[in-house]
Design an enzyme around this catalytic site. Sequence first.
Site, PDB file in Angstrom:
ATOM      1  N   HIS A   1       0.945  -1.054   0.065  1.00 20.55           N
ATOM      2  CA  HIS A   1      -0.036   0.001  -0.059  1.00 20.55           C
ATOM      3  C   HIS A   1       1.110   1.199  -0.140  1.00 20.55           C
ATOM      4  O   HIS A   1       0.370   2.184   0.478  1.00 20.55           O
ATOM      5  CB  HIS A   1      -1.146  -0.092   1.250  1.00 20.55           C
ATOM      6  CG  HIS A   1      -1.951  -1.166   1.379  1.00 20.55           C
ATOM      7  ND1 HIS A   1      -2.904  -1.372   0.996  1.00 20.55           N
ATOM      8  CD2 HIS A   1      -1.209  -2.426   2.045  1.00 20.55           C
ATOM      9  CE1 HIS A   1      -3.273  -2.634   1.261  1.00 20.55           C
ATOM     10  NE2 HIS A   1      -2.613  -3.274   1.993  1.00 20.55           N
TER      11      HIS A   1
ATOM     12  N   SER B   1      14.795  21.834 -15.898  1.00 22.64           N
ATOM     13  CA  SER B   1      13.358  22.642 -16.173  1.00 22.64           C
ATOM     14  C   SER B   1      13.727  23.893 -16.700  1.00 22.64           C
ATOM     15  O   SER B   1      14.658  24.635 -16.547  1.00 22.64           O
ATOM     16  CB  SER B   1      12.930  22.786 -14.895  1.00 22.64           C
ATOM     17  OG  SER B   1      11.736  23.894 -14.919  1.00 22.64           O
TER      18      SER B   1
ATOM     19  N   LYS C   1      15.841  22.215 -10.792  1.00 28.35           N
ATOM     20  CA  LYS C   1      14.951  20.956 -11.099  1.00 28.35           C
ATOM     21  C   LYS C   1      16.143  19.746 -11.568  1.00 28.35           C
ATOM     22  O   LYS C   1      16.902  20.214 -12.618  1.00 28.35           O
ATOM     23  CB  LYS C   1      13.881  20.974 -11.799  1.00 28.35           C
ATOM     24  CG  LYS C   1      12.888  21.641 -11.426  1.00 28.35           C
ATOM     25  CD  LYS C   1      12.189  20.817 -10.373  1.00 28.35           C
ATOM     26  CE  LYS C   1      10.994  20.084 -11.392  1.00 28.35           C
ATOM     27  NZ  LYS C   1      10.087  19.422 -10.537  1.00 28.35           N
TER      28      LYS C   1
ATOM     29  N   GLU D   1       9.814   8.673 -17.005  1.00 34.58           N
ATOM     30  CA  GLU D   1       8.307   8.906 -17.018  1.00 34.58           C
ATOM     31  C   GLU D   1       8.132   8.551 -18.390  1.00 34.58           C
ATOM     32  O   GLU D   1       6.844   8.269 -18.595  1.00 34.58           O
ATOM     33  CB  GLU D   1       8.228  10.878 -16.713  1.00 34.58           C
ATOM     34  CG  GLU D   1       8.298  11.073 -15.353  1.00 34.58           C
ATOM     35  CD  GLU D   1       8.701  12.483 -15.337  1.00 34.58           C
ATOM     36  OE1 GLU D   1       7.736  13.296 -15.468  1.00 34.58           O
ATOM     37  OE2 GLU D   1       9.833  12.807 -14.947  1.00 34.58           O
TER      38      GLU D   1
END
Length: 456
Positions: free
Chosen positions: A156, A277, A283, A290
């Site tokens: 979980h 970024s 970043k 992804e």
Amino acid sequence: MSKLWGGRFEGETDDLVEAFSESVSFDARLAPWDIRGSIAHARMLGARKIISKSDADKIIRGLKEIAKEIADGSFRFDTRLEDVHTNIEAALVQRIGEPGKRLHTGRSRNDQIALDMRLWARDQVDATLGQIRGLQAALVALAEEYFEVILPGFTHLQHAQPVLLAHHLLAYFDMFARDRERFRELRHRINVMPLGSAALAGTPHSIDRAQVARELEFEAVSTNSMDAVSDRDFLIEFCAAAALAMTHLSRLSEELVLWSTPEFGFIEIGDAFTTGSSIMPQKKNPDIAELVRGKTGRVTGALVALLTTMKGLPLTYNRDLQEDKEPVFDASDTLQACLTIMARMLPTIGINAARMSAATQQGFMEATDLADYLVERGVSFREAHETVGKAVLYCVRLEKRLSDLSLPEMQSFSPYFGPEVIKLLSPNTTVRRRNHPGGTAPARVRSALRRAKRSL
Ligand code: ARG
């Protein structure tokens, strides 16, 4: 333009129809397999004296020259010639004249495209198998390098029980081992030779299908001409296997994304596989993970597209079948690209062992072991569960860890707690105690690693 197979027609084809129905813009990639199949077919026609030996030789020579031109990029595919088959046949006739017009004897584009797709898919399976193996090797290398590292295992997405990082990584190894098995199994069903089915019913010429199958290294010849020209199960299975492998890649990607957040801080992906970024200077984004996760949708989409295309088709060949190509090509390209980049990215990952270890101190992950300890002292598991639950609640209120509790504090929850309970309260012990096949004890994971390496 005038009709390709024009004898029966008086009118010309509408330009829009030509553009709408052409497939060479995406099936030209089948050329190497199409030519290989045509060479085998021509050789068989010559051997069976269906065409003359000298015509067969001219055809084979011509096809080889065309293959060279295609390979070096000088061949011009023409969308007005509809598909890869017609482009190559037209080039052959232009090159060698009359004999070229005999190649299509006893054959149809229906069994020809079935053959091309099977040859193509078989090679993609072989390439994919190698790439999956490469990724598995990268997982094994990481597991070996960081063998001692312990981190929280999650259920979980909550801290559950400590595990070896190697155990966690080998879980993915096992998923990809099943993928390899799936592709290997499906290769047998791809590896059936459809040529000779002709349009749908076979051909009156005295062909030798076994010879063609032998030359093209097929394990079997198809047993029903009608099924052979309309079957695309093998491509559906290919997409299913690809979608499942992508699903595994996607899960791995998701963990890499999560683990590289500052909240986890478990890993840092190498600079070469992360991006900045355009606005936020601080970043370092895990875009590659992804993208792999994101591309999974396309491959699953390909599977659904093929199943949907097939579901309403009567026997035998229907032009709908041309719609199998773009999805299946994309699925294959996407999977291979993702396997390759993931295998390249894994070795760049830095493991933050200290963060992983610190995380094992949170979340009361020794609780199950405490309950199991009470069970060993004769308490029923349900009662032990309740007792340890109360101890955890006590710790939560006092902002303590289970290992902070003194023996008398422990004994206030159960008289069965003895002094040896203290040494249970370390992730090392917890891990070591799961010592059975499939468990996370270092000895077991070592032998799992050995098995994994052998299987590569
Ligand atoms: N481009 C076609 C396909 O991909 C090749 C077979 C064409 N056959 C035909 N009878 N129109 O399915």
